[in-house]
Design an enzyme around this catalytic site. Structure first.
Site, PDB file in Angstrom:
ATOM      1  N   ARG A   1      54.159  75.015  60.244  1.00  0.00           N
ATOM      2  CA  ARG A   1      54.959  75.711  61.250  1.00  0.00           C
ATOM      3  C   ARG A   1      54.034  76.308  62.298  1.00  0.00           C
ATOM      4  O   ARG A   1      53.032  76.945  61.962  1.00  0.00           O
ATOM      5  CB  ARG A   1      55.816  76.809  60.600  1.00  0.00           C
ATOM      6  CG  ARG A   1      56.855  76.247  59.642  1.00  0.00           C
ATOM      7  CD  ARG A   1      57.715  77.312  59.007  1.00  0.00           C
ATOM      8  NE  ARG A   1      58.595  76.715  58.011  1.00  0.00           N
ATOM      9  CZ  ARG A   1      59.384  77.412  57.183  1.00  0.00           C
ATOM     10  NH1 ARG A   1      59.407  78.734  57.259  1.00  0.00           N
ATOM     11  NH2 ARG A   1      60.150  76.796  56.301  1.00  0.00           N
TER      12      ARG A   1
ATOM     13  N   HIS B   1      69.419  75.569  48.530  1.00  0.00           N
ATOM     14  CA  HIS B   1      67.983  75.640  48.822  1.00  0.00           C
ATOM     15  C   HIS B   1      67.426  76.819  48.025  1.00  0.00           C
ATOM     16  O   HIS B   1      67.980  77.919  48.096  1.00  0.00           O
ATOM     17  CB  HIS B   1      67.731  75.920  50.300  1.00  0.00           C
ATOM     18  CG  HIS B   1      68.428  75.000  51.251  1.00  0.00           C
ATOM     19  ND1 HIS B   1      67.752  74.172  52.120  1.00  0.00           N
ATOM     20  CD2 HIS B   1      69.746  74.792  51.504  1.00  0.00           C
ATOM     21  CE1 HIS B   1      68.618  73.499  52.855  1.00  0.00           C
ATOM     22  NE2 HIS B   1      69.838  73.861  52.505  1.00  0.00           N
TER      23      HIS B   1
ATOM     24  N   CYS C   1      63.840  70.250  53.179  1.00  0.00           N
ATOM     25  CA  CYS C   1      65.232  69.951  52.842  1.00  0.00           C
ATOM     26  C   CYS C   1      65.742  68.603  53.367  1.00  0.00           C
ATOM     27  O   CYS C   1      66.383  67.860  52.600  1.00  0.00           O
ATOM     28  CB  CYS C   1      66.149  71.097  53.261  1.00  0.00           C
ATOM     29  SG  CYS C   1      65.640  72.047  54.685  1.00  0.00           S
TER      30      CYS C   1
ATOM     31  N   LYS D   1      72.144  83.531  52.405  1.00  0.00           N
ATOM     32  CA  LYS D   1      71.115  83.432  51.364  1.00  0.00           C
ATOM     33  C   LYS D   1      70.981  84.731  50.589  1.00  0.00           C
ATOM     34  O   LYS D   1      71.179  85.829  51.123  1.00  0.00           O
ATOM     35  CB  LYS D   1      69.770  83.045  51.974  1.00  0.00           C
ATOM     36  CG  LYS D   1      69.251  83.997  53.048  1.00  0.00           C
ATOM     37  CD  LYS D   1      67.930  83.514  53.630  1.00  0.00           C
ATOM     38  CE  LYS D   1      67.467  84.425  54.765  1.00  0.00           C
ATOM     39  NZ  LYS D   1      66.153  84.035  55.304  1.00  0.00           N
TER      40      LYS D   1
ATOM     41  N   HIS E   1      65.833  71.834  45.776  1.00  0.00           N
ATOM     42  CA  HIS E   1      67.199  71.719  46.303  1.00  0.00           C
ATOM     43  C   HIS E   1      68.100  71.192  45.199  1.00  0.00           C
ATOM     44  O   HIS E   1      67.787  70.187  44.559  1.00  0.00           O
ATOM     45  CB  HIS E   1      67.223  70.804  47.521  1.00  0.00           C
ATOM     46  CG  HIS E   1      66.434  71.356  48.665  1.00  0.00           C
ATOM     47  ND1 HIS E   1      65.105  71.048  48.856  1.00  0.00           N
ATOM     48  CD2 HIS E   1      66.773  72.232  49.655  1.00  0.00           C
ATOM     49  CE1 HIS E   1      64.659  71.702  49.919  1.00  0.00           C
ATOM     50  NE2 HIS E   1      65.648  72.422  50.420  1.00  0.00           N
TER      51      HIS E   1
ATOM     52  N   GLN F   1      55.264  75.261  49.649  1.00  0.00           N
ATOM     53  CA  GLN F   1      56.396  75.953  49.038  1.00  0.00           C
ATOM     54  C   GLN F   1      56.643  75.457  47.611  1.00  0.00           C
ATOM     55  O   GLN F   1      56.451  74.275  47.320  1.00  0.00           O
ATOM     56  CB  GLN F   1      57.665  75.703  49.851  1.00  0.00           C
ATOM     57  CG  GLN F   1      57.675  76.287  51.243  1.00  0.00           C
ATOM     58  CD  GLN F   1      58.961  75.956  51.978  1.00  0.00           C
ATOM     59  OE1 GLN F   1      59.346  74.800  52.069  1.00  0.00           O
ATOM     60  NE2 GLN F   1      59.625  76.974  52.501  1.00  0.00           N
TER      61      GLN F   1
ATOM     62  N   ASP G   1      59.370  74.574  46.354  1.00  0.00           N
ATOM     63  CA  ASP G   1      60.672  74.331  46.977  1.00  0.00           C
ATOM     64  C   ASP G   1      61.543  73.451  46.087  1.00  0.00           C
ATOM     65  O   ASP G   1      61.054  72.514  45.459  1.00  0.00           O
ATOM     66  CB  ASP G   1      60.452  73.636  48.320  1.00  0.00           C
ATOM     67  CG  ASP G   1      61.614  73.830  49.272  1.00  0.00           C
ATOM     68  OD1 ASP G   1      62.495  74.652  48.975  1.00  0.00           O
ATOM     69  OD2 ASP G   1      61.637  73.158  50.314  1.00  0.00           O
TER      70      ASP G   1
END
Length: 664
Positions: free
Chosen positions: A384, A536, A355, A490, A406, A402, A404
């Protein structure tokens, strides 16, 4: 007299000392027998605990399955501890909570650690305790008396915990049995009225592991015994069958059998993808790219390593530092949200999420309100530093990718964008054969942003789901207090797989915090600067975990469009080798992932081997098929075979192997 209000609105006046069990008996013998606990002003309590004033009372029976299971599992844990101490004198007890499907208890054995060979004897001792129908009696103790009791019995762990509990907390003990020989444990409760309320055939001890006292590796190593507990044997049998089925579907086992991937110590927590496994990845990636292209996303790519000051500004350094890989390894000892460094050192970190990098792209150049919404998508590789013991195959890794994205949008666009995402996620999950439920995770205790921000963000997500028609019992709609991220509430998508397990994968978060912390803005219609809202979102969650879920959901029998090898042409006799090779050439030309098996082996051996490898379709050819231009198709999981012309087989396989979003 106390006024007791029942769920139907009726009121009963009772004398002090009256228990919920007394009220159940007054209502009728059937309820007296069925009632196992009570909710007093919403709090779950013992059925035998005296009422203390005017209250709302609801009696709990086994039909209230969630409450009944929690009580039973808590009791099984206590019975386990009593059984262990009876069999292994000198063993110290620590904690024993209920879990989602059972219970465990941590012990400090006097001698050797416990092993799974000990479990049958412990189970038998537990059944004897249940058969004794020992009453479970709640007692309130003074702190000094309780600590003295634990020390006298050599229970140093319990004494330590009792000494550290808050001064204003009431210390309660549950006594199993009567007299001097009664067994005691410190516990908040509640419990069933007696051990005899448990079904002696509805539990099973499952495994033994090590666990540190209070979860700290600096403390003593304990022996943890796990069990599963239910209300009756039918439930237990169903659960054990589910565990057996889950073991057959274990993605780590199937991944090895199907030659998809492997894990090893040289890259602990990261995946080595083999050609067949990476073919699944590529098909998923291509599928997702088609989906996001059609939905108006723009794909981007951002760096793996970023300056630690960026993570400090975003808030991740203070809130998430322990999960980040930092370069160099030794980092300054900083307080949460405190100054990063006090010298000129250049600290870098592998990104744990995408992000902040997407905000940096958004900030390049001036953005107008007319440019919004902007949807940035990335197959973003993240790292991570997950604890060693938490790693689990593909399901939890340290390096993952991911799907992912945004979405940067105006306030007036939020609900429409979330609603559009709901529709996109619904289509994708249905393409993979999943049903799902939706949860709204609300503000946690530790968070950034104002209460007004959180009120607005939670309302927007809730409104979008309502408009999408998904906030219904059919979709398992539920709100989860305290489960949101530190910067945003979320929506969560929980998939249900073929054997009824749930997996939390997709999410969309409505975030006003990061755009503010990282100074993102656009020029509004009024010519002034405004903060965009940042949504997100992910659908797979991560490719690694989603592939693991797919392998287990389909028990390795992936849909033909996802299968690494969609068809194998296997010969019965060597005279058909040239025909088999030509058939594979034609299959590949049609876009079908095909291989040949020309080995000098019996056809039954070949069929068995390719079935274990989960190849969807086997095309068997012999001398006759070669002469007639046909193939005998055997499909995985389907009885028998059918003989059809090769051209017809190619057309059919092409349709089978077409991704769902490309079918007519």
């Amino acid at each position: 007299m106390f006024r007791i209000t029942l769920p139907d609105g009726s009121v009963r006046e009772v004398a002090p000392g009256t228990t919920p069990a007394d009220i159940a008996a007054a209502i009728g013998p059937g309820l007296a027998k069925a009632a196992i606990a009570a909710r007093v002003d919403g709090e779950l309590r013992d059925i035998t605990r005296p009422l203390e004033g005017n209250v709302q009372l609801a009696l709990v029976t086994s039909r209230d399955e969630a409450d009944a299971l929690e009580l039973a599992r808590h009791d099984y844990a206590h019975v386990l501890a009593e059984a262990v101490q009876s069999l292994f004198p000198g063993t110290q007890i620590t904690f024993g909570p209920a879990t989602d499907d059972g219970f465990y208890y941590d012990f400090a054995p006097k001698g050797r650690p416990f092993t799974e060979e000990d479990l049958p004897a412990i189970e038998e001792a537990m059944r004897k305790i249940i058969a004794q129908d020992q009453p479970l009696i709640r007692e309130v103790w003074s702190r000094a008396d309780l600590i003295a009791r634990w020390k006298a019995q050599g229970e140093t762990f319990k004494a330590e915990w009792a000494a550290e509990l808050p001064e204003n907390e009431e210390l309660t003990v549950y006594r199993a049995g009567k007299g001097e020989d009664a067994w005691l444990d410190m516990c908040r409760g509640p419990h069933l009225a007696s051990t005899g309320k448990l079904d002696p055939q509805a539990f099973k001890l499952t495994r033994v592991s090590g666990a540190y006292w209070r979860g700290d590796q600096k403390n003593a190593m304990l022996s943890r015994i796990y069990g599963t507990g239910w209300l009756n044997k039918k439930q237990l049998d169903a659960h054990l069958h589910k565990l057996e089925e889950a073991a057959k579907r274990d993605h780590r086992k199937l991944g090895q059998e199907m030659d998809l991937f492997h894990l090893q110590a040289e890259a602990h927590g990261s995946v080595f993808w083999h050609p067949k496994g990476y073919m699944i990845w590529r098909e998923l990636e291509a599928y997702m790219r088609r989906a996001i292209d059609a939905a108006g996303y723009r794909e981007v790519k951002t760096p793996q390593v970023m300056d630690a000051r960026q993570w400090e500004q975003s808030g991740h350094w203070g809130k998430y530092r322990e999960n980040m890989f930092v370069i160099p390894d030794e980092v300054p000892n900083v307080e949460e949200d405190g100054p990063l460094v006090s010298n000129d050192a250049e600290w870098m970190a592998l990104k744990p999420m995408n992000c902040p990098a997407h905000i940096l792209i958004f900030k390049q150049g001036i953005k107008s309100y007319r440019d919004l919404p902007l949807r940035f998508y990335e197959n973003g590789c993240c790292h991570r530093n997950e604890p060693h013991g938490a790693l689990h195959g593909l399901m939890r890794v340290r390096q993952f990718t991911q799907d992912d994205a945004h979405i940067f949008c105006r306030e007036d666009q939020i609900v429409d964008e979330v609603q559009a995402f709901c529709a996109l996620a619904d289509r994708i999950y249905r393409d993979f054969g999943f049903t799902y439920s939706i949860k709204l995770a609300l503000r946690p205790d530790k968070r950034f942003g104002t209460e007004e921000m959180w009120d607005q963000a939670e309302a927007e997500l809730r409104d979008a789901v309502v408009r999408a028609g998904l906030a219904t019992p059919e979709y398992g709609w539920e709100e989860l207090p305290g489960e949101g991220a530190f910067y945003a509430p979320k929506l969560e998508w929980h998939l249900t797989d073929a054997i009824g397990r749930t997996w939390q994968v997709g999410t969309i978060q409505s975030d006003r915090v990061l755009p503010d912390r990282l100074d993102a803005s656009y020029v509004g219609e009024d010519g002034e600067r405004h903060r965009p809202v940042m949504l997100h979102r992910a659908i797979f969650g991560s490719y690694e975990r989603f592939i693991g879920i797919l392998i287990e959901h389909f028990a390795g029998r992936l849909p033909a469009w996802l299968a690494p090898v969609q068809a194998v042409v296997a010969t019965i006799v060597s005279d058909a080798d040239d025909y088999a090779k030509n058939a594979v050439t034609q299959l590949k030309a049609a876009g079908i992932r095909a291989e040949s098996d020309l080995r000098n082996e019996k056809i039954n051996y070949k069929v068995r081997e390719h079935s274990l490898a989960k190849v969807p379709h086997l095309l068997v050819v012999g001398k006759r098929e070669a002469e007639e231009g046909t193939v005998a198709i055997r499909s995985l999981g389907v009885e028998g075979q059918r003989v059809i012309p090769l051209a017809e087989a190619i057309a059919w396989l092409k349709g089978e192997g077409t991704p769902p979003d490309l079918r007519g």
